[in-house]
Design a protein around this motif. Sequence first.
Motif, mmCIF file in Angstrom:
data_model
loop_
_atom_site.group_PDB
_atom_site.id
_atom_site.type_symbol
_atom_site.label_atom_id
_atom_site.label_comp_id
_atom_site.label_asym_id
_atom_site.label_seq_id
_atom_site.Cartn_x
_atom_site.Cartn_y
_atom_site.Cartn_z
ATOM 1 N N THR A 10 0.997 -0.925 -0.233
ATOM 2 C CA THR A 10 -0.067 0.415 0.624
ATOM 3 C C THR A 10 0.987 1.285 -0.152
ATOM 4 O O THR A 10 1.595 1.293 0.782
ATOM 5 N N PRO A 11 0.795 2.296 -0.956
ATOM 6 C CA PRO A 11 1.524 3.737 -1.287
ATOM 7 C C PRO A 11 1.386 4.367 -0.005
ATOM 8 O O PRO A 11 -0.308 4.340 0.624
ATOM 9 N N SER A 12 2.074 4.976 0.578
ATOM 10 C CA SER A 12 1.538 6.147 2.221
ATOM 11 C C SER A 12 1.178 7.995 0.763
ATOM 12 O O SER A 12 1.665 7.210 -0.752
ATOM 13 N N SER A 13 -0.078 8.329 1.172
ATOM 14 C CA SER A 13 -0.538 9.244 0.261
ATOM 15 C C SER A 13 0.412 10.290 0.064
ATOM 16 O O SER A 13 1.448 11.013 0.279
ATOM 17 N N ARG A 16 0.136 13.661 1.349
ATOM 18 C CA ARG A 16 0.551 13.117 2.481
ATOM 19 C C ARG A 16 1.813 14.262 2.941
ATOM 20 O O ARG A 16 1.923 14.225 3.795
ATOM 21 N N ASN A 17 2.311 12.829 2.252
ATOM 22 C CA ASN A 17 3.747 13.299 2.296
ATOM 23 C C ASN A 17 4.791 14.170 1.459
ATOM 24 O O ASN A 17 5.343 14.338 1.803
ATOM 25 N N LEU A 34 -8.198 20.600 0.082
ATOM 26 C CA LEU A 34 -9.301 20.858 0.880
ATOM 27 C C LEU A 34 -9.922 22.459 0.907
ATOM 28 O O LEU A 34 -10.086 22.964 -0.133
ATOM 29 N N GLN A 100 -13.494 7.487 3.831
ATOM 30 C CA GLN A 100 -12.656 7.333 3.590
ATOM 31 C C GLN A 100 -13.058 6.181 4.203
ATOM 32 O O GLN A 100 -12.269 4.747 3.648
ATOM 33 N N TYR A 124 -9.548 7.913 -7.677
ATOM 34 C CA TYR A 124 -8.964 8.896 -6.466
ATOM 35 C C TYR A 124 -8.273 8.213 -5.709
ATOM 36 O O TYR A 124 -7.777 6.908 -5.295
ATOM 37 N N GLN A 129 -6.084 3.531 -2.157
ATOM 38 C CA GLN A 129 -5.045 3.164 -1.299
ATOM 39 C C GLN A 129 -5.956 2.241 -0.059
ATOM 40 O O GLN A 129 -5.245 1.719 0.377
ATOM 41 N N ALA A 130 -7.216 2.589 0.199
ATOM 42 C CA ALA A 130 -8.148 1.914 1.045
ATOM 43 C C ALA A 130 -8.100 0.522 0.898
ATOM 44 O O ALA A 130 -8.022 -0.535 1.267
ATOM 45 N N GLN B 62 -10.421 21.967 9.841
ATOM 46 C CA GLN B 62 -10.103 21.128 8.438
ATOM 47 C C GLN B 62 -9.824 20.285 8.616
ATOM 48 O O GLN B 62 -9.348 19.589 10.025
ATOM 49 N N TYR B 63 -9.423 19.328 7.935
ATOM 50 C CA TYR B 63 -8.429 18.099 7.726
ATOM 51 C C TYR B 63 -7.166 18.468 8.231
ATOM 52 O O TYR B 63 -6.717 19.182 8.972
ATOM 53 N N THR B 257 0.809 5.102 7.974
ATOM 54 C CA THR B 257 -0.025 4.284 6.275
ATOM 55 C C THR B 257 -1.076 3.677 6.597
ATOM 56 O O THR B 257 -2.336 4.169 5.728
ATOM 57 N N GLN B 260 -4.124 6.336 7.565
ATOM 58 C CA GLN B 260 -4.726 6.995 6.166
ATOM 59 C C GLN B 260 -5.904 6.387 5.010
ATOM 60 O O GLN B 260 -6.573 6.933 5.644
ATOM 61 N N ALA B 261 -5.184 4.922 5.193
ATOM 62 C CA ALA B 261 -5.634 4.113 4.311
ATOM 63 C C ALA B 261 -7.487 3.865 5.230
ATOM 64 O O ALA B 261 -8.220 3.862 4.810
#
Lengths: 396, 396
Positions: A10-13, A16-17, A34, A100, A124, A129-130, B62-63, B257, B260-261
């Motif tokens: 799973t890739p980290s986002s 977010r990175n 946002l 999510q 998306y 990722q999910a 916010q996020y 990770t 996040q997912a």
Amino acid sequence: MQYSNRVLNTPSSFIRNILKVTDAPDVISFAGGLPNPISFPLENLQEAINRAIDENGSKIFQYASTNGYLPLRQYIADKYNRKHDLGITADDILLTTGSQQALSLLSQVLINPGDGIIIEEPGYLGAIQAFTMSEPSFYPVTLEEDGLNLEELKVALDQPNVKFIYTVPNFQNPTGLTYTAERRKEVYELIKDRDIILVEDDPYGELRFKGDSLPYIAAGKSENSVLLGSFSKTVTPGMRLGFIISKNKELMRHIETAKQASDLHTNIFSQYAIYEYLTHNEYDTHVQKIIELYDAQSKVMLEALEEHFPENVSFTRPEGGMFVWATLNNGMTAMEFFERAMDVGVAFVPGDPFYTSKKDVNTLRLNYTNSAPEVIRDGIKRLATILKDAEIVQKS
Amino acid sequence: MQYSNRVLNTPSSFIRNILKVTDAPDVISFAGGLPNPISFPLENLQEAINRAIDENGSKIFQYASTNGYLPLRQYIADKYNRKHDLGITADDILLTTGSQQALSLLSQVLINPGDGIIIEEPGYLGAIQAFTMSEPSFYPVTLEEDGLNLEELKVALDQPNVKFIYTVPNFQNPTGLTYTAERRKEVYELIKDRDIILVEDDPYGELRFKGDSLPYIAAGKSENSVLLGSFSKTVTPGMRLGFIISKNKELMRHIETAKQASDLHTNIFSQYAIYEYLTHNEYDTHVQKIIELYDAQSKVMLEALEEHFPENVSFTRPEGGMFVWATLNNGMTAMEFFERAMDVGVAFVPGDPFYTSKKDVNTLRLNYTNSAPEVIRDGIKRLATILKDAEIVQKS
């Protein structure tokens, strides 16, 4: 320690990175997704929160039911029945920790390793990722101007063990594209008699600033329909409140079990607070303000793109939502463009993380909701200088 | 539709399934694991919430970042360093949507189908549920008066692909038992040189009404330690706020990770609100009040059990936390007892869902935190009548 295959794959986002870089005060960021904080109904939310506490006392701080606060589920059912004629009840709704979580739960209950998910390409990244955590086989289908490519969809539907199709029919993330009424019907015809779930993820549907609202592809028509919604784009994302709508009782029962295992239940304080907000304020008037704000900001971005970008860069013209999708046709990859853009203090999301099967693409996502008009103009101008420099290099 | 093996194998929560019955107004319920609502600092929380909004404005709606609000992580680090000498920083902490999510994330990142989890028997049913979603092999180890049975633990540690050991060292759920200082050291000696994570789930640790606080088994000593905490038992469960503490950077990166997912990030509004509450109130004084309340309620339950229950029923005597664990030695299963108890309007949790490998057990969990003293006495008396009737039937 040997970690699980699911997390190793799973890739980290990407978004977010790069937050640390893109959130620096001197960077113009078109990268995030946002909502504009101007759009949060701060005072009315604070009133609603205090009313929720005063009227309900300790029970809004206690453990609560897994499917969610009944009056809020009833409010959502009534609204979707009124606006979209879905014929649903409160029992067809489960409140999630943001949408999510709905994506995570759906793949957890439907996917054994190797089972198929049909996904829009580009799609998306949060969904990719999910879903990846459940180790599916992805069958990407090109998202065109009008919606999913039907020929590719037909082929994908015949792949082994396809469990669901994931779509964002309105103002898609990342492209900003909206399925036409015609394409919705065509997709529905292809899937209606199959034992495959059609997921319509619709966080932006209310934020339409051009054209008319269109009927959902399958919601309200099919047992195999799942519709996802969220309060993140119209009230507050920070409270993480989304919902799953489906008349499929067996699916909903499994989702409830997975939800128990994941976090017992969604923050009940926030459910009461948002319910109080929704039932004591002119929500439609509030949403109208957001629409006007985003309409203006999208126009500024599109005008700046028209004016400053070279002709070999094409871009979408969204009718709502939060994103413009651009395609470079100058030989540059979006990652190369991104690196040079950081030098001039502008961030966006290169297309790569939106694909399950492509790399070094020439597409990118631009967000217009979270920057003031003059900032949008400045950012697009700065990006344009890079593209013009590249052209000069190419020609010389 | 063929659902995933993981969800088909996961039991839905027995406790949540019987809520409709046990929540009826005329039922005395020892079934839930609910904190007493008297213990929620309602007014101070409301003040904290308003201060959080007034001082921070839109950013708490916010996020937000996946690992959580830095000042709250720093607060937690400082507290655990002060009280337990863990030597941790804010970066060793990730805030979760309740500690249920921590259990889900841990198994998601560590377990491939068939990998081993060593679990206390009986063990926390929410953990069994969360872990089952990752399709592990469970290796149950008997939880004795002093802690895990060491001989069984040694055998279990040598099973193939064991990834982690799940423990609740203080006032365990469901038994109320606490590991002795000696047993903690013995367990640590057995695991310290192995590539196996030791999870210490400690939601009740602060709620000690007898004896002295004991050092953790591995927290603060080993890279392979994971410590879980929660605000659910001392401030509010409704806001779903828990945390993972570990110095294992690689593990924490994978957990981030997976987080996040799962839901992008934990409700940021609630993180600010609880931080404001913690930093502007006498938290220790508040916890002391809860301790006194639960001490009194546990005494009432234990006295009633001594006075009314037949001698062939044994039970634990917790030094803190929320539960008493009873063992019937009259030939009756706990499920039979449960059904008869419902006839006299009293609910508890039969032991079955706390075991990964046993059925029709003769053990049961009694919660004393959420009933007034006179209700506890009445409920235990009613249960006693069933046990006495059963004895008469047995003798006749």
